[in-house]
Design a protein around this motif. Structure first.
Motif, PDB file in Angstrom:
ATOM      1  N   TRP A 107       0.836  -1.203   0.000  1.00  0.00           N
ATOM      2  CA  TRP A 107       0.000   0.000   0.000  1.00  0.00           C
ATOM      3  C   TRP A 107       0.874   1.257   0.000  1.00  0.00           C
ATOM      4  O   TRP A 107       0.631   2.188  -0.743  1.00  0.00           O
ATOM      5  N   GLN A 111       0.859   3.981  -2.845  1.00  0.00           N
ATOM      6  CA  GLN A 111       0.502   5.356  -2.486  1.00  0.00           C
ATOM      7  C   GLN A 111       1.567   6.334  -2.988  1.00  0.00           C
ATOM      8  O   GLN A 111       1.234   7.390  -3.527  1.00  0.00           O
ATOM      9  N   ASN A 115       0.735   9.224  -5.621  1.00  0.00           N
ATOM     10  CA  ASN A 115       1.009  10.620  -5.268  1.00  0.00           C
ATOM     11  C   ASN A 115       1.941  11.263  -6.284  1.00  0.00           C
ATOM     12  O   ASN A 115       1.742  12.421  -6.667  1.00  0.00           O
TER      13      ASN A 115
END
Length: 125
Positions: A107, A111, A115
């Motif tokens: 994760w 992420q 981003n």
């Protein structure tokens, strides 16, 4: 704009619940890292942690519990009836801790990539 009464009320911070749905196992394993817990208590912990913004349906949670037990990531046992109604308690196993750690790493990496992609020059936030 008139809101349809069957829709949930607007939230202060919009989020994509479908992104969370794919992480139900990891969320439950995360709750169980601290201590064993029974089904409805896990539900309340998740709901309360988000200030009520996110609730996992009980049917989804109980299917998750069964799957986690079947996969050896969680152990289940019946509690003592002196505590009220008979409750099934869930406890994370060492295998569950390992899967949790791996999923959190995945994760975090995902992420970071998302981003980065959302902040690519020329893109619109």
């Amino acid at each position: 704009m008139v809101q349809n009464p069957s829709e949930s009320p607007p939230q202060s911070e919009p989020f994509a619940a479908d992104l969370l749905r794919g992480h139900t196992d990891t969320i439950v394993l995360g709750v169980l890292r601290g201590a064993e817990s029974y089904g409805f208590e896990i539900y309340k912990t998740i709901r309360d942690a988000t200030g009520g913004l996110y609730e996992i349906k009980e049917a989804t949670l109980y299917a998750t519990y069964r799957r986690l037990v079947k996969d050896g990531l969680v152990e289940a046992s019946w509690g003592d009836e002196t505590q009220g109604g008979r409750r099934k308690y869930y406890r994370i196993t060492d295998a569950g801790r390992a899967v949790y750690a791996k999923n959190v790493q995945s994760w975090t990496a995902t992420q970071r990539i998302i981003n980065t992609l959302l902040n690519v020059k020329g893109g619109t936030p």
